[in-house]
Enzyme design. Structure first.
Site, short mmCIF file in Angstrom:
data_model
loop_
_atom_site.label_atom_id
_atom_site.label_comp_id
_atom_site.label_asym_id
_atom_site.label_seq_id
_atom_site.Cartn_x
_atom_site.Cartn_y
_atom_site.Cartn_z
N TYR A 85 0.84 -1.19 0.00
CA TYR A 85 0.00 0.00 0.00
C TYR A 85 0.88 1.24 0.00
O TYR A 85 2.08 1.18 0.29
CB TYR A 85 -0.96 0.02 1.20
CG TYR A 85 -0.28 0.25 2.53
CD1 TYR A 85 -0.12 1.53 3.03
CD2 TYR A 85 0.20 -0.81 3.28
CE1 TYR A 85 0.51 1.75 4.25
CE2 TYR A 85 0.82 -0.61 4.49
CZ TYR A 85 0.97 0.68 4.99
OH TYR A 85 1.60 0.89 6.19
N CYS A 86 0.26 2.37 -0.32
CA CYS A 86 0.95 3.66 -0.30
C CYS A 86 -0.08 4.73 0.05
O CYS A 86 -1.13 4.42 0.59
CB CYS A 86 1.65 3.95 -1.63
SG CYS A 86 0.50 4.18 -3.01
N LYS A 87 0.20 5.97 -0.27
CA LYS A 87 -0.73 7.04 0.08
C LYS A 87 -1.95 7.07 -0.84
O LYS A 87 -3.08 7.17 -0.39
CB LYS A 87 -0.02 8.39 0.03
CG LYS A 87 -0.94 9.53 0.43
CD LYS A 87 -0.23 10.85 0.51
CE LYS A 87 -1.24 11.92 0.90
NZ LYS A 87 -0.62 13.16 1.26
N GLY A 89 -2.21 4.94 -3.97
CA GLY A 89 -2.38 3.74 -4.78
C GLY A 89 -1.47 3.70 -5.99
O GLY A 89 -1.27 2.65 -6.60
N TYR A 112 -3.58 4.22 1.59
CA TYR A 112 -3.51 4.10 3.04
C TYR A 112 -4.81 4.49 3.73
O TYR A 112 -5.30 3.78 4.61
CB TYR A 112 -2.34 4.94 3.57
CG TYR A 112 -2.21 4.95 5.07
CD1 TYR A 112 -1.73 3.83 5.75
CD2 TYR A 112 -2.56 6.08 5.81
CE1 TYR A 112 -1.61 3.84 7.13
CE2 TYR A 112 -2.44 6.09 7.19
CZ TYR A 112 -1.97 4.97 7.85
OH TYR A 112 -1.85 4.97 9.22
#
Length: 120
Positions: A85-87, A89, A112
């Site tokens: 995951y990230c901030k 996508g 996230y």
């Protein structure tokens, strides 16, 4: 007579095409859902944001490997599904592609803020 032969040929073609439809193999989606992955409890969560973003908060139990540091030197257990995951996508999609090309089974959690797993 020509009309009868033409009709007969048309009926035969339609019959053959219907018979062929019944013999095709159906593909089954074997991609596990997130719920199935979590239930199996054989996964590693990877936060692919920067270390600064990770320190501000992350999914409980996640390790931090920024997406631009994922390469053939990354050592993760290939017996486990990797959840990324990230901030937003975008970076997790890049990480997903990189890890998949390295032979990992990967699930992209996306952004996230949209993840419902416990956070710390």
């Amino acid at each position: 007579m020509r009309k009868k032969i033409g009709m007969l040929l048309l009926i035969m073609l339609c019959s053959f095409s219907l018979v062929g439809c019944g013999t095709q193999n159906e593909t089954v989606n074997t991609t596990p859902t997130l719920e199935e992955i979590l239930e199996e409890n054989n996964y590693t969560i990877v936060d692919v944001r920067t270390s600064e973003e990770y320190k501000e908060g992350h999914v409980k139990g996640a390790i931090n490997i920024p997406y631009d540091e994922i390469n053939e030197n990354v050592e993760l257990d290939k017996e486990k599904t990797i959840l990324v995951y990230c901030k937003s996508g975008r970076r997790s999609k890049v990480a997903y592609d990189q890890l998949t090309s390295l032979g990992y089974e990967v699930y992209d959690l996306g952004a996230y803020d949209n993840i419902t797993l416990d956070k710390e």
